[in-house]
Design a protein around this motif. Structure first.
Motif, PDB file in Angstrom:
ATOM      1  N   HIS A 388       0.860  -0.449 -21.763  1.00 13.10           N
ATOM      2  CA  HIS A 388       2.212  -0.728 -21.288  1.00 13.10           C
ATOM      3  C   HIS A 388       3.188   0.274 -21.896  1.00 13.10           C
ATOM      4  O   HIS A 388       3.081   0.654 -23.070  1.00 13.10           O
ATOM      5  N   VAL A 389       4.156   0.717 -21.068  1.00 14.20           N
ATOM      6  CA  VAL A 389       5.245   1.577 -21.543  1.00 14.20           C
ATOM      7  C   VAL A 389       6.561   0.948 -21.123  1.00 14.20           C
ATOM      8  O   VAL A 389       6.612   0.074 -20.249  1.00 14.20           O
ATOM      9  N   ASP A 390       7.637   1.389 -21.764  1.00 14.81           N
ATOM     10  CA  ASP A 390       8.948   0.783 -21.480  1.00 14.81           C
ATOM     11  C   ASP A 390       9.592   1.315 -20.206  1.00 14.81           C
ATOM     12  O   ASP A 390      10.490   0.681 -19.645  1.00 14.81           O
ATOM     13  N   VAL A 391       9.145   2.498 -19.749  1.00 16.18           N
ATOM     14  CA  VAL A 391       9.755   3.117 -18.570  1.00 16.18           C
ATOM     15  C   VAL A 391       9.044   2.618 -17.316  1.00 16.18           C
ATOM     16  O   VAL A 391       7.818   2.719 -17.206  1.00 16.18           O
ATOM     17  N   LYS A 392       9.829   2.144 -16.372  1.00 17.10           N
ATOM     18  CA  LYS A 392       9.279   1.621 -15.123  1.00 17.10           C
ATOM     19  C   LYS A 392       9.205   2.742 -14.095  1.00 17.10           C
ATOM     20  O   LYS A 392      10.193   3.388 -13.786  1.00 17.10           O
ATOM     21  N   LYS A 393       8.004   2.957 -13.562  1.00 15.44           N
ATOM     22  CA  LYS A 393       7.812   4.003 -12.559  1.00 15.44           C
ATOM     23  C   LYS A 393       8.301   3.514 -11.195  1.00 15.44           C
ATOM     24  O   LYS A 393       8.292   2.318 -10.912  1.00 15.44           O
ATOM     25  N   LYS A 394       8.706   4.463 -10.365  1.00 17.26           N
ATOM     26  CA  LYS A 394       9.107   4.123  -9.003  1.00 17.26           C
ATOM     27  C   LYS A 394       7.869   4.152  -8.116  1.00 17.26           C
ATOM     28  O   LYS A 394       7.353   5.210  -7.774  1.00 17.26           O
ATOM     29  N   LEU A 395       7.403   2.965  -7.770  1.00 16.47           N
ATOM     30  CA  LEU A 395       6.185   2.839  -6.953  1.00 16.47           C
ATOM     31  C   LEU A 395       6.453   1.902  -5.783  1.00 16.47           C
ATOM     32  O   LEU A 395       7.286   0.998  -5.875  1.00 16.47           O
ATOM     33  N   PRO A 396       5.772   2.091  -4.669  1.00  9.65           N
ATOM     34  CA  PRO A 396       5.957   1.177  -3.529  1.00  9.65           C
ATOM     35  C   PRO A 396       5.502  -0.234  -3.894  1.00  9.65           C
ATOM     36  O   PRO A 396       4.459  -0.413  -4.525  1.00  9.65           O
ATOM     37  N   ASP A 397       6.288  -1.207  -3.490  1.00  7.02           N
ATOM     38  CA  ASP A 397       5.954  -2.607  -3.796  1.00  7.02           C
ATOM     39  C   ASP A 397       5.005  -3.149  -2.719  1.00  7.02           C
ATOM     40  O   ASP A 397       5.360  -4.006  -1.922  1.00  7.02           O
ATOM     41  N   ASN A 398       3.796  -2.591  -2.713  1.00 10.42           N
ATOM     42  CA  ASN A 398       2.808  -3.029  -1.721  1.00 10.42           C
ATOM     43  C   ASN A 398       2.293  -4.434  -2.074  1.00 10.42           C
ATOM     44  O   ASN A 398       2.415  -4.876  -3.213  1.00 10.42           O
ATOM     45  N   PRO A 399       1.704  -5.134  -1.112  1.00  8.93           N
ATOM     46  CA  PRO A 399       1.259  -6.519  -1.358  1.00  8.93           C
ATOM     47  C   PRO A 399       0.251  -6.652  -2.486  1.00  8.93           C
ATOM     48  O   PRO A 399       0.184  -7.706  -3.128  1.00  8.93           O
ATOM     49  N   GLU A 400      -0.508  -5.612  -2.770  1.00  7.72           N
ATOM     50  CA  GLU A 400      -1.540  -5.711  -3.802  1.00  7.72           C
ATOM     51  C   GLU A 400      -0.986  -5.590  -5.220  1.00  7.72           C
ATOM     52  O   GLU A 400      -1.643  -5.965  -6.188  1.00  7.72           O
ATOM     53  N   ARG A 401       0.232  -5.061  -5.379  1.00 12.58           N
ATOM     54  CA  ARG A 401       0.749  -4.731  -6.701  1.00 12.58           C
ATOM     55  C   ARG A 401       1.362  -5.949  -7.397  1.00 12.58           C
ATOM     56  O   ARG A 401       2.048  -6.769  -6.785  1.00 12.58           O
ATOM     57  N   PHE A 402       1.113  -6.052  -8.725  1.00  8.95           N
ATOM     58  CA  PHE A 402       1.777  -7.073  -9.534  1.00  8.95           C
ATOM     59  C   PHE A 402       3.223  -6.626  -9.767  1.00  8.95           C
ATOM     60  O   PHE A 402       3.466  -5.503 -10.225  1.00  8.95           O
ATOM     61  N   SER A 403       4.159  -7.510  -9.457  1.00  3.14           N
ATOM     62  CA  SER A 403       5.572  -7.118  -9.519  1.00  3.14           C
ATOM     63  C   SER A 403       6.252  -7.509 -10.830  1.00  3.14           C
ATOM     64  O   SER A 403       7.212  -6.871 -11.250  1.00  3.14           O
ATOM     65  N   LYS A 404       5.768  -8.564 -11.508  1.00  2.00           N
ATOM     66  CA  LYS A 404       6.440  -9.019 -12.726  1.00  2.00           C
ATOM     67  C   LYS A 404       5.516  -9.009 -13.936  1.00  2.00           C
ATOM     68  O   LYS A 404       5.889  -8.558 -15.016  1.00  2.00           O
ATOM     69  N   ILE A 440      -5.091 -14.230  -5.169  1.00  2.07           N
ATOM     70  CA  ILE A 440      -4.152 -14.683  -6.200  1.00  2.07           C
ATOM     71  C   ILE A 440      -2.730 -14.212  -5.898  1.00  2.07           C
ATOM     72  O   ILE A 440      -2.517 -13.207  -5.228  1.00  2.07           O
ATOM     73  N   ASN A 441      -1.760 -14.938  -6.417  1.00  2.00           N
ATOM     74  CA  ASN A 441      -0.360 -14.547  -6.313  1.00  2.00           C
ATOM     75  C   ASN A 441      -0.103 -13.366  -7.250  1.00  2.00           C
ATOM     76  O   ASN A 441      -0.439 -13.416  -8.426  1.00  2.00           O
ATOM     77  N   ARG A 442       0.502 -12.316  -6.746  1.00  3.36           N
ATOM     78  CA  ARG A 442       0.755 -11.126  -7.551  1.00  3.36           C
ATOM     79  C   ARG A 442       2.254 -10.844  -7.694  1.00  3.36           C
ATOM     80  O   ARG A 442       2.629  -9.830  -8.256  1.00  3.36           O
ATOM     81  N   LYS A 443       3.059 -11.722  -7.171  1.00  2.93           N
ATOM     82  CA  LYS A 443       4.501 -11.509  -7.205  1.00  2.93           C
ATOM     83  C   LYS A 443       5.170 -12.591  -8.053  1.00  2.93           C
ATOM     84  O   LYS A 443       4.768 -13.759  -8.010  1.00  2.93           O
ATOM     85  N   GLY A 444       6.203 -12.198  -8.823  1.00  3.66           N
ATOM     86  CA  GLY A 444       6.959 -13.151  -9.619  1.00  3.66           C
ATOM     87  C   GLY A 444       6.137 -13.703 -10.766  1.00  3.66           C
ATOM     88  O   GLY A 444       5.167 -13.110 -11.245  1.00  3.66           O
ATOM     89  N   GLU A 445       6.568 -14.871 -11.246  1.00  4.01           N
ATOM     90  CA  GLU A 445       5.865 -15.515 -12.355  1.00  4.01           C
ATOM     91  C   GLU A 445       4.486 -15.991 -11.899  1.00  4.01           C
ATOM     92  O   GLU A 445       4.302 -16.437 -10.761  1.00  4.01           O
TER      93      GLU A 445
END
Length: 544
Positions: A388-404, A440-445
């Motif tokens: 983990h790093v503190d800088v958030k990369k700009k990546l497309p929020d595709n359905p497969e990606r964990f958002s939180k 599985i849910n990958r968005k939000g909590e």
């Protein structure tokens, strides 16, 4: 009629009226040829003079003359046919062998038939076939390759050869059947229907060949499965011999140590007893000596000597007080239990090593999937490390990606069989690890639990080690390298301390219905305290 060339030649010299070889052939003005007697008789019975073949009408009865060229050709054809028949008759005759069609005319030894006649319903050898090749009346009979049961080739109703096929009734018929019993039915020559059926048979043959090939492939698959099974059985037997041999050696060693411990205790007790007895016997010897001296002195009449020796003999001897001295038997209680407990512990370690070895045989190559990674996760180029790093990369929020949640999945999915992988967690204070189902849910909590499709363990603050369940299961000290084993059909997810070869926790009785993916969360770096990466390690399989 003994060769295809003669059959073609004969067709050229047949009269269309009598269907026999020309006799005195004549030609009509339209160019067709007939026997002189046949065309004369035809015109004698008709008022109109026309050609029986092309129906051309003549205004007057034509004057016919014998066509000398055709007559000579017919004469030559008959000579050649007779010579061929004579040659065939003179050639060597062969007796019919089993499976060959015999001549129906031969008496005694049945010779091999050359042709069968559909009119006579008989089969003929070379000799008996000759009349069918020379006699004008018999030459009109239909010959074919020799076959048995010629009656089956005749129409039972009209006693004619079966030469046509009724597609309406799907049956073979004679020339009279379409006129009488199969009127208005779709009837075709046998040859035409045969061509269609041959095409179907070729298609069937192709299908049969494919079925044969498929079954040969299946046989090969089964043989390969048997080979794989045998190889696995041989490996398992070898491992069983290895484990039980080691167990036997361990048990024998434990037994020797147990016996030695008991014998050592017994020898110590015996040595102590021997020392006591030796001391007692020494004191007895000294006491007997004193007793003898006292007895002699008490009987002495030398008063001066008695008084002078009395003090020394009256003095106490240097002896021990043996009243409290005991030789206590050594205690053997618990010796066997302790030895057995040690053996059981060794067995447990051996079992875990064998189990780990078995799991490692299911090892798979897992890499991280960047399309599922939280934007604050950094992965190595080979897809084996994540942190983990503190800088958030700009990546497309595709359905497969964990958002939180700072999580990532493996690229590889599994929906059958078993698989195993190892992850180094050394140096980390917080992490999550396990497998999850595809939906599985990958968005939000996210609430991680088996009910939500997560089968994981986690570490918090270096000392809070739990398995995600409901309620969470407390685990003992965290490992430095974790092995994850999954058996899809058995519904089993197990976690192991690789270095200690010890089971950490197992989820049992799971019901998997979807693809499973490896799950990783290095958690936040906590100001550098948890900056170490999760590392997917190569599995070092033990030598078999």
């Amino acid at each position: 009629m003994s060769s295809s060339s003669n059959l073609r030649s004969e067709d050229q010299f047949l009269c269309a009226i009598c269907q026999d070889v020309f006799t005195d052939p004549v030609s009509t003005p339209c160019g067709h040829n007939f026997c002189k007697a046949c065309i004369t008789q035809h015109w004698d019975g008709n008022v109109l003079y026309n050609c029986p073949l092309c129906k051309e009408l003549f205004t007057s009865r034509p004057q016919l003359k014998v066509n000398t060229f055709i007559k000579e050709m017919v004469s030559q054809f008959r000579c050649e046919a007779q010579q061929e028949a004579s040659s065939s008759s003179s050639s060597e005759q062969q007796a019919a062998k089993p499976g060959e069609v015999p001549c129906d005319v031969c008496t005694g030894t049945k010779l091999k038939a050359l042709k069968s006649c559909l009119v006579c319903l008989l089969s003929y050898c070379q000799t008996h076939l000759e009349p069918h090749l020379t006699a004008p009346r018999l030459k009109k009979h239909q010959l074919m390759e020799p076959v048995e049961n010629l009656e089956d080739r005749m129409c039972l109703q009209h006693d004619k050869p079966l030469e046509l096929f009724c597609r309406t009734d799907q049956t073979c018929v004679c020339l009279l059947c379409p006129v009488l019993d199969h009127k208005n039915h779709k009837v075709v020559p046998l040859r035409e229907e045969t061509e269609g059926k041959k095409a179907e048979l070729r298609k069937t043959e192709d299908e049969v060949q494919k079925m044969i090939q498929n079954r040969r492939v299946k046989i090969q698959e089964i043989k390969e499965s048997v080979k794989i099974s045998k190889d696995a059985a041989d490996r398992e037997k070898a491992e069983g011999v290895e484990v039980f041999t080691a167990l036997k050696v361990s048990a024998e060693r434990g037994l020797k140590e147990l016996i030695k411990e008991i014998e050592d205790k017994q020898k110590t007790a015996e040595k102590q007893a021997e020392d006591f007895i030796k001391d007692l016997e020494q004191e007895i010897s000294e006491l007997m000596k004193r007793s003898s001296e006292v007895k002699q002195l008490s009987q002495s009449e030398d008063h001066l000597h008695l008084l002078q020796s009395f003090s020394s003999l009256k003095a106490a001897l240097p002896t021990k007080n043996w009243t409290e001295v005991r030789v206590r038997p050594p205690s053997y209680e618990g010796t066997v239990v302790r030895a057995l407990a040690q053996l059981v512990e060794e067995m447990r370690e051996m079992l875990m090593e064998a189990e780990m070895k078995m799991f490692q045989q299911s090892a798979v190559d897992v890499t991280l999937d960047p399309d599922t990674a939280h934007p604050k996760l950094i992965m190595s180029d080979d897809g084996k490390q994540v942190k983990h790093v503190d800088v958030k990369k700009k990546l497309p929020d595709n359905p497969e990606r964990f958002s939180k949640c700072v999580c990532v999945l493996g690229r590889q999915s599994f929906s059958s069989g078993s698989f195993y992988f190892e992850v180094q967690v050394k140096g980390k204070t917080n992490w999550d690890l396990g497998v999850v189902r595809e939906s599985i849910n990958r968005k939000g909590e996210i609430t991680t639990s088996p009910q939500n499709g997560y089968w994981t363990i986690w570490l918090r603050n270096s000392n809070e080690f739990h398995a995600y369940a409901d309620p969470p299961v407390y685990l003992h000290s965290g490992p430095e390298k974790v092995g994850v084993f999954v058996d899809y059909e058995e519904g089993l997810v197990s976690f192991y301390d690789v270095d200690a070869a010890a089971l950490i926790h197992s989820f049992t009785g799971c019901c998997f219905t979807e693809k499973l993916y490896p799950f990783f969360s290095p958690c936040v770096n906590d100001g550098g305290k948890n900056s170490a990466p999760l590392i997917i390690c190569p599995v070092n399989q033990a030598d078999g």
